[in-house]
Design a protein around this motif. Structure first.
Motif: not given
Ligand code: NAP
Ligand code: GCO
Length: 266
Positions: A202-205, A208-209, A213-215
């Protein structure tokens, strides 16, 4: 029996393994609020001290034990100490677990073995330690924390999926072998839950996106969100209470519908 009493854990002793934080902590908190006396374990004094303080902050007097669940001697001693200090274990939640995300062709056999040791062999060890007391009381609840990977595979999680698939079948076997002693053994299969274990997913890119895997998980979940440890509280109370006295060998998936859904069209 009144309906609300059906879900009461008053007077019960619950052992939740690996409950210093994450899903185990939430389940132990729920059990305490439903009336149970709480025992939990983890491997380090540092995590133990923080967990005790965190439980206290919620008004919960939890008893913590330093115990590596893969070590049968440590487990047997922990259960003996719990029986001395709190009483026979009425409810066991085999929650302690790890994951290693490594492509199978790159995974060392020791890494595979470590995941299976903690995620599958340890639930056997801990269940074996509490079963004699449950048999004596002719009552017991064992809840194994399985996974969607008890049903599905994905890249890089071969050891975890093999262990959690095995844990599903261990659950069914304990139900089969000890049901006659009024012991119910069921599983909870959480979906993707926001805990330290899934933090890397879930780490932000950098920009900031959301992590890809979160998406992906959002697109695969009808409720379009990650689960939280609190989402597991109700199902865990149900499977630990008199309300589930004729539920046995069942894996209750708490996944927001992922296993039922083909996924949102991109
Ligand atoms: P977590 O945040 O990584 O917590 C895992 C817990 O297990 C920690 O308290 C850890 O304690 C303990 N543990 C690990 N190895 C241990 C050992 N050998 N002996 C004793 N304790 C040990 O994980 P989580 O997300 O809460 O997951 C809890 C359970 O749910 C695991 O079985 C996991 O496979 C399962 N699950 C998680 C998800 C999810 O999306 N998060 C979904 C489905 C299933 P110390 O390291 O401090 O000793
Ligand atoms: C992963 C995740 C999953 C979840 C959970 C899903 O890398 O795919 O960690 O394994 O933890 O088990 O139910």
């Amino acid at each position: 029996m009144g309906i609300s009493n059906m879900f009461s854990l008053d007077g019960k002793v619950a052992l939740v393994t690996g409950a210093a934080y994450g899903i185990g902590f939430a389940i132990a908190e729920a059990y305490a609020k439903a009336g149970a006396k709480i025992a939990f374990n983890c491997r380090t004094q540092e995590h133990m001290d923080k967990a005790i303080a965190d439980y206290k902050a919620k008004g919960i007097e939890a008893r913590g034990y330093i115990c590596d669940v893969t070590d049968e001697e440590q487990v047997q001693k922990m259960v003996a100490d719990i029986e001395k200090e709190l009483g026979t274990v009425d409810i066991l939640v085999n929650n302690a677990g790890i994951i290693k995300r490594i492509p199978m062709t790159e995974m060392k056999v020791e890494e595979f073995r470590q995941v299976v040791d903690i995620d599958l062999n340890a639930p056997f060890i801990v269940a074996k330690a509490v079963l004699p007391g449950m048999i004596k009381k002719n009552h017991g609840k064992i809840i194994n924390i399985c996974s969607m990977m008890s049903e599905l595979g994905r890249e890089t999680v071969s050891a975890y999926a093999a262990a959690k698939g095995g844990l599903k079948m261990l659950t069914k076997n304990i139900a089969s072998e000890y049901g006659e002693h009024n012991i119910q053994c069921n599983g909870i299969g959480p979906g993707y839950i926001a805990t330290p274990q899934t933090a890397p997913l879930r780490e932000k890119q950098a920009d900031g996106s959301r992590h890809p895997f979160d998406q992906f998980i959002i697109s695969k979940t009808p409720q379009a969100r990650w689960g939280t440890p609190e989402d597991l509280m109700g199902p865990a109370i149900f499977l630990a209470s008199d309300a589930s006295d004729f539920v046995n060998g069942h894996i209750l998936y708490v996944d927001g519908g992922i296993l039922a859904y083909i996924g949102k069209q991109p």
